[in-house]
Design a protein around this motif. Structure first.
Motif, PDB file in Angstrom:
ATOM      1  N   ALA A 188     -13.606   3.950  -9.683  1.00 46.71           N
ATOM      2  CA  ALA A 188     -12.655   4.036  -8.567  1.00 46.71           C
ATOM      3  C   ALA A 188     -11.805   5.300  -8.673  1.00 46.71           C
ATOM      4  N   LEU A 189     -11.375   5.637  -9.872  1.00 53.25           N
ATOM      5  CA  LEU A 189     -10.566   6.849 -10.050  1.00 53.25           C
ATOM      6  C   LEU A 189     -11.351   8.105  -9.687  1.00 53.25           C
ATOM      7  N   ARG A 190     -12.629   8.153 -10.068  1.00 48.80           N
ATOM      8  CA  ARG A 190     -13.470   9.309  -9.687  1.00 48.80           C
ATOM      9  C   ARG A 190     -13.558   9.428  -8.172  1.00 48.80           C
ATOM     10  N   GLN A 191     -13.803   8.297  -7.499  1.00 53.17           N
ATOM     11  CA  GLN A 191     -13.902   8.310  -6.034  1.00 53.17           C
ATOM     12  C   GLN A 191     -12.574   8.706  -5.400  1.00 53.17           C
ATOM     13  N   MET A 192     -11.486   8.219  -5.955  1.00 48.45           N
ATOM     14  CA  MET A 192     -10.171   8.538  -5.409  1.00 48.45           C
ATOM     15  C   MET A 192      -9.815  10.003  -5.643  1.00 48.45           C
ATOM     16  N   GLU A 193     -10.248  10.546  -6.760  1.00 49.57           N
ATOM     17  CA  GLU A 193     -10.012  11.969  -7.030  1.00 49.57           C
ATOM     18  C   GLU A 193     -10.803  12.823  -6.042  1.00 49.57           C
TER      19      GLU A 193
END
Length: 149
Positions: free
Chosen positions: A71-76
């Motif tokens: 999720a953090l990768r996608q949000m970044e």
């Protein structure tokens, strides 16, 4: 012959249907502003809760570290968060919100308050307090629900 299980009268069924009802409208509003329930929870963790490490965020949201990292990768990529490596330990990552994320968090929080308010208004203050206490009681000591089966 034993009594047939009454699905619609069961506590689990009533709780599940109610939870889905609570979530449905809110998740539609989140989607309109480009968020999911998980991304909103992560924004809450990194914003108002001031959690900056992915492991702390995972614990706050209640999802595993792999799902949090994804999720953090996608949000970044979407420009919602900035991840910064630690100065001393390059394996350490700190998460911060972008201005776009702060705006979306404000919108989502307003929707969350409206949604909660709609359902809260159906209960008296005492009923709401009692319901919360009962739900907390039902979840107590339930780290591994399969262990009791």
């Amino acid at each position: 012959m034993s009594d047939t299980y009454d699905l619609h009268a069961s506590l689990g069924y009533q709780m599940s249907v109610t939870a889905r009802l609570l979530e449905r409208g809110f998740e539609t509003r989140l989607k309109e502003i480009g968020l999911t329930r998980i991304t909103w929870c992560i924004l809450l963790a990194a914003g108002p809760q001031r959690l900056s490490q992915p492991s702390d965020i995972a614990d706050f949201v209640g999802i595993d570290r792999t799902a949090t990292s994804r999720a953090l990768r996608q949000m970044e990529t979407a420009g919602l968060i900035a991840r910064i490596g630690g100065d001393k330990d390059k394996r350490t990552t700190f998460v911060g919100l972008t201005p776009d994320a702060e705006h979306k968090l404000e919108q989502a929080s307003q929707h969350a308050q409206q949604n909660a308010g709609y359902f809260e208004d159906k209960l008296t203050k005492d009923e709401s307090s009692t319901l919360r206490a009962l739900l907390v009681k039902l979840r107590a000591d339930e780290d591994d629900p399969l262990q009791r089966l």
